[in-house]
Design a protein around this motif. Structure first.
Motif, short mmCIF file in Angstrom:
data_model
loop_
_atom_site.label_atom_id
_atom_site.label_comp_id
_atom_site.label_asym_id
_atom_site.label_seq_id
_atom_site.Cartn_x
_atom_site.Cartn_y
_atom_site.Cartn_z
N CYS A 119 0.94 -1.36 0.15
CA CYS A 119 0.03 0.08 0.07
C CYS A 119 0.72 1.17 0.00
CB CYS A 119 -0.82 0.04 1.33
SG CYS A 119 -1.97 1.54 1.43
N ASP A 146 0.66 -6.28 -7.25
CA ASP A 146 -0.55 -6.52 -6.73
C ASP A 146 -0.99 -5.66 -5.61
OD1 ASP A 146 1.45 -7.23 -4.83
OD2 ASP A 146 0.44 -9.06 -4.23
N MET A 148 -1.82 -1.59 -4.00
CA MET A 148 -2.75 -0.67 -4.07
C MET A 148 -2.24 0.94 -3.68
SD MET A 148 -6.47 -0.34 -1.85
CE MET A 148 -6.98 -1.87 -2.47
N GLY A 226 -9.39 2.53 -9.11
CA GLY A 226 -9.88 1.49 -8.62
C GLY A 226 -11.47 1.88 -7.88
N THR A 237 -8.83 4.73 -4.56
CA THR A 237 -7.76 3.67 -4.67
C THR A 237 -7.31 3.51 -6.15
OG1 THR A 237 -8.97 1.78 -5.21
CG2 THR A 237 -8.79 2.33 -2.84
N ARG A 239 -4.74 1.09 -8.66
CA ARG A 239 -3.77 -0.07 -8.89
C ARG A 239 -2.79 0.22 -10.09
NH1 ARG A 239 -4.97 -4.03 -5.65
NH2 ARG A 239 -6.96 -4.22 -4.43
#
Length: 241
Positions: A119, A146, A148, A226, A237, A239
């Motif tokens: 994160c 993978d 965020m 996101g 969010t 990605r």
């Protein structure tokens, strides 16, 4: 988030000079390069609500890179929630107030750590105040494939006519001392903060980032939108693409 929450959360303008924004700060204690007063932010209580929002968005124990961590208002509760935190800020005096986290003193735009994080946080409305492209590039550079990115933006509602110019919160008195709109979508503001007899001011430039701009702005940084984390759309969010 409450109206005029910019001042309550902290109008950090890290890397603002790169965007050509106006910035300055006055008051007791050290003033960081972005105009933020170290003593003022150190006097504010931990921002548990923001940390809780992040904590419930990511898996338990996820390592976090917090960009523009300041004096650790969000860092401290994130640690208490069980997340290892690497706190980054351009002000060594701000970082000196943080305990329990790894700290890195660096402008966000220049940051190039060897590891990647589950994160990456870009809060305090930095996406509105700073060099947007370089800030988001730093997020993309440090997030795991993978992972965020969690961004907090200023939705701008509190700059409209009729918004309060003076208010109080957590023992702090706030006042909008100056406000101008040099061009559409841009606001230059000077906020005044008072705690007892201590008084600080902070001048910064805020650039709008609307819903319609988000996909293209994120795509240019190698990110994709996101989802929104609150009803106001202030938190979202992203990605890696």
């Amino acid at each position: 988030m409450a109206i005029m929450a910019t001042a309550e959360h902290g109008a950090r303008a890290e890397d603002g000079a790169a965007a050509g924004g106006r910035r300055a700060g006055t008051g007791p204690g050290e003033i960081a390069d972005d105009g933020s007063a170290v003593e003022f932010y150190a006097a504010l209580p931990p921002d548990v609500a923001s940390a809780a929002l992040v904590h419930t968005t990511i898996p338990a124990g996820t390592p976090i890179l917090e960009l523009g961590a300041g004096t650790g208002r969000v860092t401290r509760p994130l640690l208490e929630f069980g997340h290892p935190v690497t706190a980054v800020d351009g002000s060594a005096a701000m970082l000196a107030r943080i305990e329990g986290a790894r700290t890195v003193c660096s402008p966000i735009r220049d940051l190039d750590l060897p590891e990647r994080f589950g994160c990456v946080l870009l809060m305090s409305y930095l996406v509105n105040y700073g060099d947007r492209a370089s800030l988001l590039a730093a997020c993309r550079r440090h997030v795991r494939p993978d992972g965020m990115v969690v961004v907090q933006r200023d939705t701008g509602a509190h700059w409209h006519d009729g918004a309060p110019r003076e208010w109080a919160h957590d023992g702090v008195r706030y006042r909008v001392a100056h406000l101008e709109r040099p061009e559409p979508g841009t606001v230059v503001a000077t906020l005044e903060y008072r705690i007892g007899e201590r008084r600080w001011t902070h001048t910064f430039t805020n650039r709008r980032l609307g819903d319609e701009e988000l996909p293209a702005v994120l795509d240019a940084a190698g990110l994709r939108l996101g989802h929104f984390l609150d009803d106001d759309g202030a938190w979202f969010t992203a990605r890696p693409r």
